[in-house]
Design a protein around this motif. Sequence first.
Motif, PDB file in Angstrom:
ATOM      1  N   ASP A 130       8.190   8.283  -4.102  1.00 22.29           N
ATOM      2  CA  ASP A 130       6.955   8.692  -3.423  1.00 22.29           C
ATOM      3  C   ASP A 130       7.033   8.240  -1.962  1.00 22.29           C
ATOM      4  OD1 ASP A 130       4.515   9.792  -2.994  1.00 22.29           O
ATOM      5  OD2 ASP A 130       3.386   8.433  -4.296  1.00 22.29           O
ATOM      6  N   PHE A 131       6.116   8.752  -1.136  1.00 21.98           N
ATOM      7  CA  PHE A 131       6.005   8.345   0.261  1.00 21.98           C
ATOM      8  C   PHE A 131       4.673   7.654   0.473  1.00 21.98           C
ATOM      9  CE2 PHE A 131       9.608  10.936   1.113  1.00 21.98           C
ATOM     10  CZ  PHE A 131      10.091  10.541   2.363  1.00 21.98           C
ATOM     11  N   ILE A 132       4.674   6.587   1.305  1.00 22.18           N
ATOM     12  CA  ILE A 132       3.415   5.951   1.719  1.00 22.18           C
ATOM     13  C   ILE A 132       3.454   5.760   3.232  1.00 22.18           C
ATOM     14  CG2 ILE A 132       3.120   4.752  -0.484  1.00 22.18           C
ATOM     15  CD1 ILE A 132       4.045   2.178   0.890  1.00 22.18           C
ATOM     16  N   SER A 133       2.275   5.717   3.815  1.00 22.63           N
ATOM     17  CA  SER A 133       2.163   5.527   5.263  1.00 22.63           C
ATOM     18  C   SER A 133       2.128   4.033   5.585  1.00 22.63           C
ATOM     19  CB  SER A 133       0.886   6.206   5.769  1.00 22.63           C
ATOM     20  OG  SER A 133       0.621   5.825   7.111  1.00 22.63           O
ATOM     21  N   LYS A 134       2.614   3.689   6.779  1.00 26.91           N
ATOM     22  CA  LYS A 134       2.555   2.276   7.204  1.00 26.91           C
ATOM     23  C   LYS A 134       1.117   1.820   7.375  1.00 26.91           C
ATOM     24  CE  LYS A 134       7.078   1.695   9.317  1.00 26.91           C
ATOM     25  NZ  LYS A 134       7.846   1.222  10.497  1.00 26.91           N
TER      26      LYS A 134
END
Length: 497
Positions: A105-109
């Motif tokens: 998955d991708f997450i934002s900083k």
Amino acid sequence: MSKSKKRTILVVDDSIPTCMVFKHRLEKDGYHVLVAHDGVSGAKSAMENLPDLILLDKEMPEMHGFKVSRTLRDHHETKGIPILMISAEDDTQEKIRGLEMGADDFISKNISLEELQSKIKAFLRIKDLQDKLQNESDKLNQIFRYLHEPVAICDQEDHIVLASQVFLSLLRMPRDLVQFKSMSEILEVLEIPQDIISKLKSGCTENVQLTIKIDDVETFLTARTAPIALSEGEMAMAYVFRDVTREVENQRMRADFHSMIAHDLRSPMSVIQGYVSLMATGKTGPINDTQIEFMESVNRKISEMTSLLNDFLDMSKMDAGFVNLKSQDHCLGQLIEEVVEDLGPLANSRNLKVSVNLPPDDLQVHSDPLRLTQILRNLLSNAIKYNVDDGFIRVTVIEKNDWARISIADGGIGMSNEELEVLFEPYTRGNSQRTIKGVGLGIVIVKKLVEAHGGKVTVSSEQNKGTTFTFTIPLAKFSDQEEIGHGELQTTDMGKK
């Protein structure tokens, strides 16, 4: 999150402040946090520490986050660790590429604390389930390897995916080699006939007899197969073998012993029968009618004992695998008519009408004529014995595909369901048959002889309404198929003579 074990999360980011922020947040939630500030260090730390989850920055010098992800996915011990890719961008194409390289998955900083906690918990639950499945799979593999039977599991392409150690030892195959072999290739090397290989591949719940040679040592096996599900939508075939070499050797020893006993018994009986026959002629002196009657009775009893010994000897040989067929092409109709003619006097003694229905053209079969005669004599003799006076017997032959199907029907005493259940078991007899002497080997011998030819025997019966036995024998193989007769059945009356 497990209360018994503190979960470890690895944060890989070239930004030291970002690492510290994530470390502080996660440690407050009770996680043990490891950090790495470049891709190489991150990959090394993951392989050494095997964390429960990895937060991985996409953009890093020297080793890009995509490359780290791909490296960890290619490594056996880290391929199942969830990877959440950290990115400051929101580029869909980049996200797709990252997922293809192994990220989960991708997450934002700038992700919120609540969303980060939720994602981590969700992926840790998934990892727990994966670990549990893997542990169960490892246990199954360990159990499977040390089964006491030669067992193997093949995938849809027939390649072996699991094999017990007994299977590998039996075939003298190292475990590292067997994974590159299909079961068909292994059986072909062992010179198993192709028709048996095909039968096993398609699923065979009945034991098939196999004889193999390894290091010039003959080994006897039974084999059966059954389809199983490896996972959702993925089917496999389980091969279960059994080494019956010792049993076969014991059966052969018993057959040799029985043969010796039968020979030793038949010899004196032949001498007795010869003397009795000579005395019955009057050449040894005058005899009266009562003596002649007694001598004929003695001769009949000797013939019955000889027949019983022959059945017993046949049964012993067949149990030991000694069914030596001398198959050849010959005319089925002629053989049937000869057997019916031989048994004509016995049928006439009960006023039975025997009819034979044959195809209009000669039907050629490929079988052992002597054994086929034995099959027919046994079935017709039973049809006469278990019939009623003034009854009937119908012998019908039809051609079906590559087989001749022979049916022998009678209007006799029939059998109950209980009797049918034990019909093909040796030394058993039904209640309705208790008044007729014998030990119940004839039908068992018929079944074994028919199966030795590759055919099958079926029976249908109803008490007081009669019995029908049906068996199949292979047709002769002609280069010109038109030589095999087709057409309506013709009826030949083989009744009273």
